[in-house]
Design a protein around this motif. Sequence first.
Motif, PDB file in Angstrom:
ATOM      1  N   UNK A  69      32.441  27.034 -40.085  1.00 32.04           N
ATOM      2  CA  UNK A  69      32.388  26.641 -38.685  1.00 32.04           C
ATOM      3  C   UNK A  69      31.053  25.915 -38.542  1.00 32.04           C
ATOM      4  N   UNK A  70      31.032  24.782 -37.898  1.00 28.53           N
ATOM      5  CA  UNK A  70      29.827  23.958 -37.831  1.00 28.53           C
ATOM      6  C   UNK A  70      28.626  24.721 -37.260  1.00 28.53           C
ATOM      7  N   UNK A  71      28.822  25.411 -36.168  1.00 32.80           N
ATOM      8  CA  UNK A  71      27.726  26.156 -35.541  1.00 32.80           C
ATOM      9  C   UNK A  71      27.204  27.239 -36.474  1.00 32.80           C
ATOM     10  N   UNK A  72      28.106  27.967 -37.130  1.00 29.50           N
ATOM     11  CA  UNK A  72      27.697  29.024 -38.052  1.00 29.50           C
ATOM     12  C   UNK A  72      26.961  28.447 -39.257  1.00 29.50           C
ATOM     13  N   UNK A  73      27.431  27.319 -39.759  1.00 30.37           N
ATOM     14  CA  UNK A  73      26.777  26.676 -40.890  1.00 30.37           C
ATOM     15  C   UNK A  73      25.345  26.286 -40.544  1.00 30.37           C
ATOM     16  N   UNK A  74      25.169  25.658 -39.402  1.00 31.00           N
ATOM     17  CA  UNK A  74      23.824  25.239 -39.005  1.00 31.00           C
ATOM     18  C   UNK A  74      22.915  26.445 -38.773  1.00 31.00           C
ATOM     19  N   UNK A  75      23.458  27.514 -38.232  1.00 25.42           N
ATOM     20  CA  UNK A  75      22.670  28.738 -38.034  1.00 25.42           C
ATOM     21  C   UNK A  75      22.248  29.322 -39.386  1.00 25.42           C
ATOM     22  N   UNK A  76      23.174  29.335 -40.347  1.00 27.07           N
ATOM     23  CA  UNK A  76      22.876  29.867 -41.677  1.00 27.07           C
ATOM     24  C   UNK A  76      21.773  29.040 -42.351  1.00 27.07           C
ATOM     25  N   UNK A  77      21.849  27.731 -42.232  1.00 28.94           N
ATOM     26  CA  UNK A  77      20.816  26.861 -42.809  1.00 28.94           C
ATOM     27  C   UNK A  77      19.472  27.126 -42.133  1.00 28.94           C
ATOM     28  N   UNK A  78      19.478  27.219 -40.803  1.00 29.39           N
ATOM     29  CA  UNK A  78      18.246  27.471 -40.055  1.00 29.39           C
ATOM     30  C   UNK A  78      17.635  28.823 -40.447  1.00 29.39           C
ATOM     31  N   UNK A  79      18.468  29.857 -40.503  1.00 30.08           N
ATOM     32  CA  UNK A  79      17.982  31.183 -40.883  1.00 30.08           C
ATOM     33  C   UNK A  79      17.387  31.172 -42.285  1.00 30.08           C
ATOM     34  N   UNK A  80      18.003  30.401 -43.159  1.00 33.65           N
ATOM     35  CA  UNK A  80      17.520  30.278 -44.528  1.00 33.65           C
ATOM     36  C   UNK A  80      16.103  29.688 -44.555  1.00 33.65           C
ATOM     37  N   UNK A  81      15.871  28.664 -43.749  1.00 33.28           N
ATOM     38  CA  UNK A  81      14.554  28.035 -43.685  1.00 33.28           C
ATOM     39  C   UNK A  81      13.499  28.995 -43.141  1.00 33.28           C
ATOM     40  N   UNK A  82      13.919  29.872 -42.247  1.00 34.58           N
ATOM     41  CA  UNK A  82      12.975  30.781 -41.594  1.00 34.58           C
ATOM     42  C   UNK A  82      12.831  32.119 -42.311  1.00 34.58           C
ATOM     43  N   UNK A  83      13.537  32.319 -43.408  1.00 33.10           N
ATOM     44  CA  UNK A  83      13.426  33.583 -44.147  1.00 33.10           C
ATOM     45  C   UNK A  83      11.994  33.749 -44.657  1.00 33.10           C
ATOM     46  N   UNK A  84      11.401  34.893 -44.379  1.00 31.86           N
ATOM     47  CA  UNK A  84      10.018  35.135 -44.801  1.00 31.86           C
ATOM     48  C   UNK A  84       9.933  35.538 -46.273  1.00 31.86           C
TER      49      UNK A  84
END
Length: 182
Positions: A69-84
Amino acid sequence: MIIPERYKNVKPEDIPSKLLPYVLKMRESRRGLYIHGSVGSGKTHILYAIGKKIEDGTTLGGLRVRVYNCTDLLREIRDDFHATDPYSRKHTLSSLLDFRGLLMIDDIGSEKLSDWVLETFYSIVNTRYENMLPTIFTSNLELSELAERIGDRTVSRVVESCDVFEVTGEDRRLKKHNKIKV
């Protein structure tokens, strides 16, 4: 391909007959599909039917399939970038950009827009476009409406690399709705 519970019973036979020839020649044509229509018209249902048909191994040589799902994909990518913790990162974007199978993105144009979203989505579309990798998109938006949301350059690449189909009909979810009087 991970199939959500709602679509577990989808069958390859659910692919509309006008769409099937385009699905069957995707590997050789190296073209994807842009499937659009009104809310509830069955686009996601068709998407999973295509995924099942391709993953069964008899169509397109069992091409690997990823559905997002486009929204879920973008959220997953964003969360990945912000993973500490660097070890917890999935490297979603780089994995997606390297993926050579059939990518299916559901409900484009529904995401909340920002410069980051536009840039990230363009990167995905452009990489697939340049490498002539088939991608299937679904959307509630006509191409002109999608261009207003995500930009002409992204939609231009979608149009050149995809055959465009409109799914018509009333909202299937509302049609099944049971009205209970109390």
